[in-house]
Design a protein around this motif. Structure first.
Motif, short mmCIF file in Angstrom:
data_model
loop_
_atom_site.label_atom_id
_atom_site.label_comp_id
_atom_site.label_asym_id
_atom_site.label_seq_id
_atom_site.Cartn_x
_atom_site.Cartn_y
_atom_site.Cartn_z
N GLU A 1 0.81 -1.22 0.00
CA GLU A 1 0.00 0.00 0.00
C GLU A 1 0.85 1.27 0.00
O GLU A 1 0.41 2.31 -0.49
N LEU A 2 2.07 1.18 0.53
CA LEU A 2 2.88 2.38 0.71
C LEU A 2 4.06 2.45 -0.25
O LEU A 2 4.98 3.25 -0.05
N GLY A 3 4.04 1.63 -1.28
CA GLY A 3 5.02 1.78 -2.35
C GLY A 3 6.31 1.03 -2.18
O GLY A 3 7.25 1.25 -2.96
N TYR A 4 6.40 0.14 -1.19
CA TYR A 4 7.60 -0.69 -1.05
C TYR A 4 7.47 -1.89 -1.98
O TYR A 4 6.36 -2.38 -2.24
N ALA A 5 8.61 -2.37 -2.45
CA ALA A 5 8.57 -3.46 -3.44
C ALA A 5 7.93 -4.71 -2.86
O ALA A 5 7.14 -5.38 -3.55
N ASP A 6 8.23 -5.02 -1.62
CA ASP A 6 7.69 -6.21 -0.98
C ASP A 6 8.00 -6.16 0.51
O ASP A 6 8.57 -5.17 1.02
N HIS A 7 7.62 -7.24 1.21
CA HIS A 7 7.86 -7.35 2.66
C HIS A 7 9.35 -7.14 2.97
O HIS A 7 9.71 -6.42 3.92
N ALA A 8 10.22 -7.74 2.17
CA ALA A 8 11.66 -7.65 2.43
C ALA A 8 12.17 -6.22 2.29
O ALA A 8 13.04 -5.78 3.07
N HIS A 9 11.63 -5.50 1.32
CA HIS A 9 12.05 -4.11 1.13
C HIS A 9 11.69 -3.26 2.35
O HIS A 9 12.52 -2.48 2.86
N LEU A 10 10.46 -3.40 2.84
CA LEU A 10 10.05 -2.65 4.03
C LEU A 10 10.91 -3.04 5.23
O LEU A 10 11.31 -2.17 6.02
N THR A 11 11.22 -4.32 5.36
CA THR A 11 12.06 -4.77 6.47
C THR A 11 13.45 -4.15 6.38
O THR A 11 14.01 -3.70 7.40
N ASP A 12 14.01 -4.08 5.20
CA ASP A 12 15.34 -3.47 5.03
C ASP A 12 15.32 -2.00 5.43
O ASP A 12 16.26 -1.51 6.09
N VAL A 13 14.26 -1.28 5.04
CA VAL A 13 14.18 0.15 5.38
C VAL A 13 14.00 0.32 6.89
O VAL A 13 14.62 1.20 7.51
N PHE A 14 13.18 -0.52 7.50
CA PHE A 14 13.02 -0.46 8.95
C PHE A 14 14.36 -0.64 9.64
O PHE A 14 14.72 0.11 10.57
N ARG A 15 15.10 -1.65 9.22
CA ARG A 15 16.41 -1.91 9.86
C ARG A 15 17.36 -0.74 9.67
O ARG A 15 18.07 -0.34 10.59
N GLU A 16 17.37 -0.17 8.47
CA GLU A 16 18.30 0.92 8.16
C GLU A 16 17.99 2.18 8.97
O GLU A 16 18.89 2.81 9.52
N VAL A 17 16.73 2.55 9.04
CA VAL A 17 16.35 3.82 9.65
C VAL A 17 16.07 3.68 11.15
O VAL A 17 16.43 4.55 11.95
N LEU A 18 15.41 2.57 11.51
CA LEU A 18 14.95 2.41 12.89
C LEU A 18 15.80 1.46 13.72
O LEU A 18 15.80 1.53 14.95
N GLY A 19 16.48 0.53 13.05
CA GLY A 19 17.33 -0.38 13.80
C GLY A 19 16.65 -1.65 14.24
O GLY A 19 17.22 -2.42 15.02
N PHE A 20 15.42 -1.91 13.77
CA PHE A 20 14.72 -3.14 14.09
C PHE A 20 13.78 -3.50 12.95
O PHE A 20 13.60 -2.72 12.01
N THR A 21 13.19 -4.68 13.00
CA THR A 21 12.31 -5.14 11.93
C THR A 21 10.87 -4.70 12.17
O THR A 21 10.50 -4.37 13.31
N PRO A 22 10.03 -4.72 11.14
CA PRO A 22 8.62 -4.39 11.35
C PRO A 22 7.94 -5.31 12.36
O PRO A 22 7.17 -4.84 13.21
#
Length: 272
Positions: free
Chosen positions: A234-255
């Protein structure tokens, strides 16, 4: 989506926290005033973790006033004892009046000597200590509004374009690319990049991604039945893995880790 809790990652852990919209005549320069107050038992620490808006904040505390630049990662602060802060979330149009190069303030803050703002806000926040806080917050907001009205000039046409970009990317979750925003605004991608750099200090794509990530965190926290892959789609990420990678990079943990931690904190708050 409830704007009050977008930004703080664990609202259940917050002390007294209020967001007060700026008066209509100032809405083109200040988005809102935010006011946390806390009174913690001796020895207790409350960690406040935030995914900041892609914006600058002007913050008054008992020790002085500071301008906080745009953040590229989550931020946190450990609260102890008794205290307060009074913040102004600046609209992009107001930034050039306080900072010539907001990009130089990424992930840092600097002191600003503005006694005409700091003194009346501090006086308001430390007065009327016996009330429930409403009167002192109202007095502080009034003082800050008076200062802003007389100190921050009316935005330029370019400043209003910067504000419009902010409004577009917040309002439309399907907006995920810079060229989309540029087309909607009737400007070139290069012009939009220049405007974002001057008025926020971040590339426009970074601003878009911050709003999308804030929304992803909000949805994961407030809707336990919503799948992570669905949020990503819904928010334009390629898939579950893409969102997880961004979470880790910016927030330091997984969704999934964030969802569990947020749910645990809300459960503790209800039964604590």
């Amino acid at each position: 989506m409830e704007e009050q809790w977008r930004g703080p990652l664990y609202p259940a852990r917050l002390p007294s926290f209020h967001r007060v919209p700026a008066p209509a005549p100032l809405a083109d320069r200040i988005r809102w005033f935010w006011i946390p107050e806390w009174d913690l038992a001796p020895g207790r620490t409350s960690r406040q973790e935030v995914l900041p808006f892609p914006a600058l904040n002007f913050v008054i505390e008992p020790g002085g006033a500071r301008l906080y630049g745009p953040a590229t990662r989550r931020s946190f602060r450990d609260l102890t004892g008794t205290g307060w802060a009074f913040g102004l979330l600046l609209r992009p149009a107001a930034v050039p009046f306080l900072c010539a190069d907001p990009g130089a303030l990424r992930d840092i803050d600097i002191p600003l000597e503005v006694p005409a703002l700091r003194t009346p806000v501090t006086d308001a926040m430390v007065s009327q200590a016996g009330d429930d806080g409403g009167a002192r917050r109202a007095a502080a907001v009034a003082a800050a509004s008076d200062w802003a009205e007389t100190t921050l000039p009316k935005p330029s046409p370019e400043g209003m374009l910067a504000n419009r970009f902010e409004e577009l990317i917040e309002a439309d979750p399907s907006l995920t690319r810079v060229d989309q925003a540029a087309d909607l605004m009737g400007v070139s991608v290069r012009s939009l990049q220049r405007i974002a750099r001057k008025h926020v200090g971040l590339p426009p794509l970074a601003m878009i991604r911050r709003y999308r990530l804030q929304e992803a965190a909000e949805r994961l926290r407030t809707d336990p039945g919503l799948g992570i892959a669905d949020v990503a789609a819904e928010l334009g990420y390629a898939d579950h893995a893409h969102l997880t990678d961004v979470f880790r990079e910016v927030l330091g943990f997984t969704p999934s880790g964030y969802r569990r931690e947020a749910a645990s904190g809300e459960l503790e708050e209800r039964h604590g």
